[in-house]
Motif scaffolding. Sequence first.
Motif, PDB file in Angstrom:
ATOM      1  N   THR A 168       0.843  -1.209   0.000  1.00  0.00           N
ATOM      2  CA  THR A 168       0.000   0.000   0.000  1.00  0.00           C
ATOM      3  C   THR A 168       0.876   1.256   0.000  1.00  0.00           C
ATOM      4  OG1 THR A 168      -1.730  -1.150   1.223  1.00  0.00           O
ATOM      5  CG2 THR A 168      -1.790   1.249   1.311  1.00  0.00           C
ATOM      6  N   VAL A 169       0.472   2.237  -0.804  1.00  0.00           N
ATOM      7  CA  VAL A 169       1.200   3.502  -0.867  1.00  0.00           C
ATOM      8  C   VAL A 169       0.837   4.336   0.368  1.00  0.00           C
ATOM      9  CG1 VAL A 169       1.423   5.661  -2.163  1.00  0.00           C
ATOM     10  CG2 VAL A 169       1.380   3.476  -3.375  1.00  0.00           C
ATOM     11  N   VAL A 170       1.849   4.804   1.086  1.00  0.00           N
ATOM     12  CA  VAL A 170       1.608   5.537   2.341  1.00  0.00           C
ATOM     13  C   VAL A 170       2.384   6.853   2.380  1.00  0.00           C
ATOM     14  CG1 VAL A 170       1.153   3.433   3.701  1.00  0.00           C
ATOM     15  CG2 VAL A 170       3.469   4.373   3.615  1.00  0.00           C
ATOM     16  N   LEU A 171       1.851   7.772   3.190  1.00  0.00           N
ATOM     17  CA  LEU A 171       2.462   9.085   3.378  1.00  0.00           C
ATOM     18  C   LEU A 171       3.288   9.096   4.654  1.00  0.00           C
ATOM     19  CD1 LEU A 171       2.443  12.144   2.465  1.00  0.00           C
ATOM     20  CD2 LEU A 171       0.497  12.447   4.003  1.00  0.00           C
ATOM     21  N   ASP A 172       4.443   9.750   4.612  1.00  0.00           N
ATOM     22  CA  ASP A 172       5.224  10.059   5.807  1.00  0.00           C
ATOM     23  C   ASP A 172       5.641   8.800   6.577  1.00  0.00           C
ATOM     24  OD1 ASP A 172       6.447  11.426   7.870  1.00  0.00           O
ATOM     25  OD2 ASP A 172       4.567  11.984   8.861  1.00  0.00           O
ATOM     26  N   LEU A 173       6.606   8.093   6.026  1.00  0.00           N
ATOM     27  CA  LEU A 173       7.061   6.840   6.642  1.00  0.00           C
ATOM     28  C   LEU A 173       7.766   7.072   7.974  1.00  0.00           C
ATOM     29  CD1 LEU A 173       7.113   6.347   3.431  1.00  0.00           C
ATOM     30  CD2 LEU A 173       8.442   4.353   4.036  1.00  0.00           C
ATOM     31  N   MET A 174       7.431   6.264   8.952  1.00  0.00           N
ATOM     32  CA  MET A 174       8.207   6.277  10.205  1.00  0.00           C
ATOM     33  C   MET A 174       9.297   5.203  10.089  1.00  0.00           C
ATOM     34  SD  MET A 174       5.477   4.521  12.693  1.00  0.00           S
ATOM     35  CE  MET A 174       4.572   3.090  12.186  1.00  0.00           C
ATOM     36  N   LYS A 175      10.140   5.134  11.105  1.00  0.00           N
ATOM     37  CA  LYS A 175      11.345   4.303  11.014  1.00  0.00           C
ATOM     38  C   LYS A 175      11.058   2.862  10.583  1.00  0.00           C
ATOM     39  CE  LYS A 175      15.779   3.456  11.769  1.00  0.00           C
ATOM     40  NZ  LYS A 175      15.836   2.039  11.672  1.00  0.00           N
ATOM     41  N   GLU A 176      10.095   2.213  11.226  1.00  0.00           N
ATOM     42  CA  GLU A 176       9.826   0.802  10.913  1.00  0.00           C
ATOM     43  C   GLU A 176       9.395   0.642   9.456  1.00  0.00           C
ATOM     44  OE1 GLU A 176       8.738   2.451  13.472  1.00  0.00           O
ATOM     45  OE2 GLU A 176       9.217   1.327  15.303  1.00  0.00           O
TER      46      GLU A 176
END
Length: 244
Positions: A168-176
């Motif tokens: 899935t395309v996501v906004l604003d990735l966090m570290k994990e």
Amino acid sequence: MAEAKPEKLLVDGRRLDGRRPDELRPLRIKAGILKRADGSAYIELGKNKILAAVYGPKEMHPRHLQQADVAVLRCRYNMAPFSVEERKRPGPDRRSMEISKVIREALEPVLFLHLYPRAVIDVFIEILQADAGTRTAGITAASVALADAGVPMRDLVAGISVGKVDGTVVLDLMKEEDQWGEADMPVAVMPRRKCITLLQMDGNFTPQEFRQALDLAFKGVEQIYEAQKEALKEKYLPSLEEGR
Ligand code: UDP
């Protein structure tokens, strides 16, 4: 100690921190927090904590580094040793040199460098706490710091990363998500002109996913741009209103 990969990064449309795919992490920007810099800004984006400081335009020393017809923009991205899980060795490394270079290139298009021949504008980006997306959050803070320094600009620059996790395309990735996801694409944009000034990519998108990711990045940038303007208004509107 390296953390184990979670079994899933998306469960019932929710991410590890409960966000939906198109949601930003909590964002806070403050302009003008350092007394001795000409301009400064602080940003928190999720667990990221970043300071940006601007000095200049001022005469470039040593003189042999001066450019006769334009100012030189010098950017330094630096991670504090305590900013990451595994202590970061102090000082420049390949990654920080590359990031400093792409940040400079992302900021240069909004500046009128020909107004200040033989000068230098120094931009320092200090990562105090990192949780992925530091180069783009650093760009966001640096452009507020440049505006705070009173450097004439065509537009601000707002940055955000987009990517792909569990298909899935996501906004604003966090570290994990940065670490375990399938793609990570930092993007910086001049929000009023809708021009891209940085686009990097790690991983794979189909052409359709790429389009979707870019659309999502532009939506994220709109929210970031609003927060940038709010931060500048918070600092400058009271004094402007007083002067009326
Ligand atoms: N990171 C780390 N140690 C390092 C470099 C990076 O733990 O020496 C982490 C840090 O949280 C960073 C993330 O990995 O934000 C993603 O790094 P990347 O190189 O993708 O840059 P960023 O997404 O921060 O712009």
